[in-house]
Design an enzyme around this catalytic site. Structure first.
Site, mmCIF file in Angstrom:
data_model
loop_
_atom_site.group_PDB
_atom_site.id
_atom_site.type_symbol
_atom_site.label_atom_id
_atom_site.label_comp_id
_atom_site.label_asym_id
_atom_site.label_seq_id
_atom_site.Cartn_x
_atom_site.Cartn_y
_atom_site.Cartn_z
ATOM 1 N N ARG A 91 0.867 -1.188 0.000
ATOM 2 C CA ARG A 91 0.000 0.000 0.000
ATOM 3 C C ARG A 91 0.893 1.224 0.000
ATOM 4 O O ARG A 91 1.676 1.426 0.928
ATOM 5 C CB ARG A 91 -0.902 0.019 1.236
ATOM 6 N N SER A 111 -12.581 -4.065 0.486
ATOM 7 C CA SER A 111 -12.748 -3.529 1.834
ATOM 8 C C SER A 111 -14.223 -3.250 2.096
ATOM 9 O O SER A 111 -14.922 -2.704 1.233
ATOM 10 C CB SER A 111 -11.959 -2.219 1.999
ATOM 11 N N LYS A 126 -4.399 4.329 9.155
ATOM 12 C CA LYS A 126 -5.140 4.791 7.986
ATOM 13 C C LYS A 126 -6.214 5.767 8.430
ATOM 14 O O LYS A 126 -6.965 5.499 9.362
ATOM 15 C CB LYS A 126 -5.782 3.607 7.240
#
Length: 217
Positions: A36, A105, A134
């Site tokens: 990521r 997700s 996040k």
């Protein structure tokens, strides 16, 4: 993706090379690594993705690219992970190779059901707990995970968001097939040891659910 799924982010490795952190994680037993990177351009991510793919192939783990279907295809990743605001499942599959899997997700049970109906290969549910890894995450919580477990079958469900060795047990007891972590491994002084402890806990809880575990939790 069942087991320990570690997300490596160049902004969250305490200055260490993401490839080194990923290697430590798979040596500790991680079954999947996701790259990521919300900062660098895809062309700059590609060499890193290729190195991570080689590490995962060497150690029998799956390599997943976050967000970018074209990057996943370019580096030959095993899979792609998309969020609710990324390419929809059907459109992402048009970019991927037929052999590449795709996960999504989800924070709400209805989102997870929609992902299953769209034939996602796995579902990530979160956030379980508060997390600094996040921003703009939505809470799902343990109850949300239980609801997804009740309403979705046939594909792996992994839990994500603020999971650590200290709070992982309720997540596993709620029915997660695997857990996604960032900080619990990537920010630890010893990522390999941190991964190994989580893997041991996952395996112990899995054995306990099957009725054969006789040790301490």
């Amino acid at each position: 993706v069942a087991g320990l799924y570690v997300i490596v982010d160049p902004q969250l490795t305490r200055g260490r090379d993401v490839v080194d952190v990923a290697r430590a994680a798979v040596l500790g037993g991680a079954s999947a690594i996701q790259l990521r990177d919300k900062v660098r351009d895809k062309g700059d991510q590609l060499p890193v993705a290729r190195r991570l793919m080689e590490v995962c192939k060497e150690h029998g783990a799956s390599f997943v690219v976050n967000d970018h279907a074209d990057l996943a295809a370019a580096c030959g990743a095993h899979g792609l992970h998309v969020g609710q605001h990324d390419l929809p499942v059907a459109e992402a599959r048009r970019v991927l190779y037929p052999t590449q899997f795709l996960g999504t997700s989800n924070a709400l049970p209805q989102e997870a059901e929609a992902s299953a109906q769209q034939q996602a290969d796995y579902i990530a549910v979160g956030a379980m707990y508060l997390t600094d890894s996040k921003g703009n995450t939505r809470p799902a919580g343990i109850q949300g995970l239980r609801q997804v477990r009740q309403r979705v079958s046939g594909i792996p469900i992994v839990a994500i968001g603020g999971i650590t060795l200290d709070n992982v047990d309720p997540v596993l007891e709620a029915g997660a097939d695997g857990i996604c972590v960032i900080g619990a491994v990537c920010l630890d002084d010893d990522p390999e040891k941190a991964a190994r402890l989580l893997v041991e806990r996952i395996q112990a809880r899995r054995t306990a659910r099957q009725g054969g575990y006789r040790g301490s939790p």
